[in-house]
Scaffold this active site. Structure first.
Site, PDB file in Angstrom:
ATOM      1  N   GLU A 102       0.838  -1.187   0.000  1.00 16.06           N
ATOM      2  CA  GLU A 102       0.000   0.000   0.000  1.00 16.06           C
ATOM      3  C   GLU A 102       0.878   1.243   0.000  1.00 16.06           C
ATOM      4  O   GLU A 102       1.788   1.358   0.785  1.00 16.06           O
ATOM      5  CB  GLU A 102      -0.869  -0.028   1.263  1.00 16.06           C
ATOM      6  CG  GLU A 102      -1.920   1.020   1.257  1.00 16.06           C
ATOM      7  CD  GLU A 102      -2.658   1.025  -0.058  1.00 16.06           C
ATOM      8  OE1 GLU A 102      -3.458   0.132  -0.286  1.00 16.06           O
ATOM      9  OE2 GLU A 102      -2.419   1.947  -0.880  1.00 16.06           O
ATOM     10  N   LYS A 111       8.476  -1.528  -1.451  1.00 17.07           N
ATOM     11  CA  LYS A 111       7.687  -0.801  -0.443  1.00 17.07           C
ATOM     12  C   LYS A 111       8.604  -0.251   0.657  1.00 17.07           C
ATOM     13  O   LYS A 111       8.519   0.926   1.017  1.00 17.07           O
ATOM     14  CB  LYS A 111       6.656  -1.755   0.148  1.00 17.07           C
ATOM     15  CG  LYS A 111       5.994  -1.292   1.408  1.00 17.07           C
ATOM     16  CD  LYS A 111       5.039  -0.143   1.174  1.00 17.07           C
ATOM     17  CE  LYS A 111       4.496   0.341   2.502  1.00 17.07           C
ATOM     18  NZ  LYS A 111       3.391   1.203   2.413  1.00 17.07           N
ATOM     19  N   CYS A 137       4.463   3.890   9.582  1.00 17.65           N
ATOM     20  CA  CYS A 137       5.291   3.204   8.581  1.00 17.65           C
ATOM     21  C   CYS A 137       6.772   3.554   8.604  1.00 17.65           C
ATOM     22  O   CYS A 137       7.608   2.653   8.594  1.00 17.65           O
ATOM     23  CB  CYS A 137       4.761   3.508   7.183  1.00 17.65           C
ATOM     24  SG  CYS A 137       3.301   2.561   6.794  1.00 17.65           S
TER      25      CYS A 137
HETATM   26  C1  UDX Z   1       3.720   7.062   4.420  1.00 18.07           C
HETATM   27  C2  UDX Z   1       4.001   7.039   2.909  1.00 18.07           C
HETATM   28  O1  UDX Z   1       3.948   8.379   2.390  1.00 18.07           O
HETATM   29  C3  UDX Z   1       2.990   6.140   2.212  1.00 18.07           C
HETATM   30  O2  UDX Z   1       3.293   6.038   0.832  1.00 18.07           O
HETATM   31  C4  UDX Z   1       3.022   4.765   2.854  1.00 18.07           C
HETATM   32  O3  UDX Z   1       2.028   3.925   2.284  1.00 18.07           O
HETATM   33  C5  UDX Z   1       2.794   4.861   4.348  1.00 18.07           C
HETATM   34  O4  UDX Z   1       3.747   5.751   4.936  1.00 18.07           O
HETATM   35  P1  UDX Z   1       1.981   8.308   5.989  1.00 18.07           P
HETATM   36  O5  UDX Z   1       2.867   7.859   7.095  1.00 18.07           O
HETATM   37  O6  UDX Z   1       0.521   8.049   6.092  1.00 18.07           O
HETATM   38  O7  UDX Z   1       2.448   7.662   4.611  1.00 18.07           O
HETATM   39  O8  UDX Z   1       2.138   9.900   5.822  1.00 18.07           O
HETATM   40  P2  UDX Z   1       3.258  10.843   5.133  1.00 18.07           P
HETATM   41  O9  UDX Z   1       2.531  11.890   4.397  1.00 18.07           O
HETATM   42  O10 UDX Z   1       4.245  10.074   4.387  1.00 18.07           O
HETATM   43  O11 UDX Z   1       3.937  11.545   6.390  1.00 18.07           O
HETATM   44  C6  UDX Z   1       4.761  10.836   7.300  1.00 18.07           C
HETATM   45  C7  UDX Z   1       5.342  11.772   8.321  1.00 18.07           C
HETATM   46  O12 UDX Z   1       6.324  12.621   7.734  1.00 18.07           O
HETATM   47  C8  UDX Z   1       4.317  12.721   8.969  1.00 18.07           C
HETATM   48  O13 UDX Z   1       4.594  12.848  10.337  1.00 18.07           O
HETATM   49  C9  UDX Z   1       4.549  14.024   8.243  1.00 18.07           C
HETATM   50  O14 UDX Z   1       4.158  15.129   9.002  1.00 18.07           O
HETATM   51  C10 UDX Z   1       6.051  13.975   8.030  1.00 18.07           C
HETATM   52  N1  UDX Z   1       6.499  14.806   6.906  1.00 18.07           N
HETATM   53  C11 UDX Z   1       6.127  14.496   5.637  1.00 18.07           C
HETATM   54  C12 UDX Z   1       7.334  15.898   7.131  1.00 18.07           C
HETATM   55  O15 UDX Z   1       7.690  16.185   8.278  1.00 18.07           O
HETATM   56  N2  UDX Z   1       7.756  16.641   6.071  1.00 18.07           N
HETATM   57  C13 UDX Z   1       7.403  16.359   4.789  1.00 18.07           C
HETATM   58  O16 UDX Z   1       7.834  17.079   3.886  1.00 18.07           O
HETATM   59  C14 UDX Z   1       6.561  15.254   4.566  1.00 18.07           C
END
Ligand code: UDX
Ligand code: ADP
Length: 464
Positions: free
Chosen positions: A162, A222, A278
């Site tokens: 996913e 992944k 994740c």
């Molecule tokens: C992530 C992956 O993006 C997704 O493809 C995978 O399936 C699951 O893990 P998710 O954890 O739901 O998704 O959210 P994501 O948007 O990736 O953010 C993860 C963390 O990184 C959050 O705490 C977010 O705030 C942080 N983040 C993200 C930052 O601090 N800066 C950024 O530029 C992007």
């Protein structure tokens, strides 16, 4: 094989939204999502779709449309397995908290329990799809259990990782960058199984966006994708600390760097640290796998992404203590945002948990406001750390229902989740009701520095 019935084991952040979209886009397929957690299933079946257990923009409308038509939520796992030609496994795979690989390897006990249950119940051939993030070669373990404990029926194992991100799950599922399907593509039966799953997605995703590979490539892709994404966040966060020392501004740096088309602009938002279920888990997993093959340099390289992330959370909290004249003992600190990012009620590995724990160790009083996270979840997250007893956490931490209430009479405010509504707050009014000097720490680069300083705040922001 024509798929008429799908079963998904695990009604969580992955299983729930993914199956809702499959049901919406494939009205000819019956989709049953099962879970052993009765409360969760009851919430998915709640008459009022606003009470479904997962908050995702747009999800409740889709559930409303499909539920009862071809989307069902149930605790009868055996029946759903028996009826399905295709079974998705979307159960949780947390990092192990005991034994070999403690703190690093993924705990596969829930996956194994599923495999044994599928093997016991199945009377007809099944395609089993691993959807949860899993260590490379889990498919092999699944195959082993299924073939050795089953009733002689044929199982095909597919890996279909996913890639949805929480908060944007619906759009990510409706228009994915790619769908990845790994299978035993060297055999006829394996190819047929892959094709059966391709045909499910092809109901709404164009074929060019559906990639098929062998199982191992799919599983490793992944982990690699998540490691690369997390690495970008740690890279920009590393620069944020340097910016604070040198007078550069991390947003300006991120913009200049991101305009290089080879680098790209996304995922360069400096923050108090990444969270979510994740990133950390997958990198730890990658580190564990690399170490188990004796690839110590590879392991150390990726581990640094986590080390930097922990450092970012810690230094943010330490800066609060330092700014408040080296003590927060008995001081009230408002935490705005507890979710690991905006537009989700998921709090797993959220930076807010660690920042709060640090401040509680310094004897601060914490008041939390988050628009979507419940008080019980906040206490459960703190209890999970095991730093202090539940009753101590409850006496030191209160959870309130508005940002204004959280900030009232506080010494400092820390913005830890980038909820849009925090931008719209009446910061003038909040300032008036705080103790002076009024400190504001922006862990998300959400607020306008000049404006808040002109109100009178002592304003700190990551990377500036
Ligand atoms: C992530 C992956 O993006 C997704 O493809 C995978 O399936 C699951 O893990 P998710 O954890 O739901 O998704 O959210 P994501 O948007 O990736 O953010 C993860 C963390 O990184 C959050 O705490 C977010 O705030 C942080 N983040 C993200 C930052 O601090 N800066 C950024 O530029 C992007
Ligand atoms: P994710 O983010 O991966 O979806 P969640 O923790 O949100 O993780 O969801 C996983 C779900 O899987 C939980 O609701 C849990 O109750 C369920 N689950 C775990 N093991 C089993 C099992 N053996 N049978 C059915 N459901 C299970």
């Amino acid at each position: 094989m024509k798929i008429k019935n799908i079963c998904c084991i695990g009604a969580g952040y992955v299983g729930g939204p993914t199956m809702a979209i499959i049901a919406q886009k494939c009205p000819h397929i019956n989709v049953t999502v099962v879970d052993i957690n009765e409360k969760r299933i009851a919430a998915w079946n709640d008459e009022d779709v606003n009470n479904i257990p997962i908050y995702e923009p747009g999800l409740s409308d889709i559930v409303k449309e499909a539920r009862g038509r071809n989307l069902f939520f149930s605790t009868n796992v055996d029946e759903a397995i028996d009826n399905a030609e295709m079974i998705f496994i979307s159960v949780n795979t947390p990092t192990k908290t005991y034994g070999i690989g403690k703190g690093m390897a993924a705990d596969l006990k829930y996956i194994e329990l599923c495999a044994r249950q599928i093997a016991r119940v199945s009377k007809t051939d099944k395609i089993v799809v691993e959807k949860s993030t899993l260590p490379v070669r889990t498919a092999e373990a699944l195959k082993n259990i299924l073939e050795n404990t089953g009733n002689g029926v044929n199982f095909q194992i597919l890996s279909n990782p996913e890639f949805l991100a929480e908060g944007t799950a619906v759009e990510d599922l409706l228009a994915p960058d790619r769908v990845l399907i790994g299978g035993d593509i060297d055999t006829v039966k394996g190819k047929d199984a892959v094709e059966a799953l391709v045909n499910v997605y092809a109901n709404w995703v164009s074929r060019e966006h559906i990639l098929t590979t062998n199982v191992w490539s799919s599983e490793l892709s992944k982990l690699t994708a998540n490691a690369f994404l997390a690495q970008r966040v740690s890279s920009i966060n590393a620069m944020s600390e340097l910016c604070e020392k040198t007078g550069a501004d991390v947003n300006e740096v991120a913009k200049a760097v991101g305009m290089d088309s080879r680098i790209g602009a996304k995922f360069l938002q400096s923050s108090v640290g990444f969270g979510g279920s994740c990133f950390q888990k997958d990198i730890l997993n990658l580190v564990y796998i690399a170490k188990s093959f004796g690839l110590n340099e590879v392991a150390d390289y990726w581990e640094q992404v986590i080390i930097l992330n922990d450092h970012q959370k810690r230094r943010f909290a330490a800066n609060i203590v330092k700014s408040l004249f080296n003590t927060v003992s008995g001081k009230k600190i408002a935490i705005l945002g507890w979710a690991f990012k905006k537009d989700t009620n998921d709090t797993r590995e959220s930076a807010a948990i660690y920042v709060s724990d640090y401040l509680l160790n310094e004897q601060a009083e914490i008041v939390v406001y988050d628009p979507k996270v419940t008080a019980e979840q906040i206490y459960a997250d703190l209890d999970y750390l095991g730093t202090r007893s539940d009753s101590e956490n409850r006496s030191l931490v209160s959870v309130v229902s508005t940002a204004e209430e959280a900030c009232k009479n506080s010494h400092a405010v820390a913005v830890l989740t980038e909820w849009d509504e925090f931008k719209e707050l009446d910061w003038n009014e909040i300032y008036k009701n705080m103790l002076k000097p009024a400190f504001l720490f922006d862990g998300r680069r959400l607020l306008d520095k000049a404006e808040l300083q002109s109100i009178g705040f002592d304003f700190f922001v990551i990377g500036n």
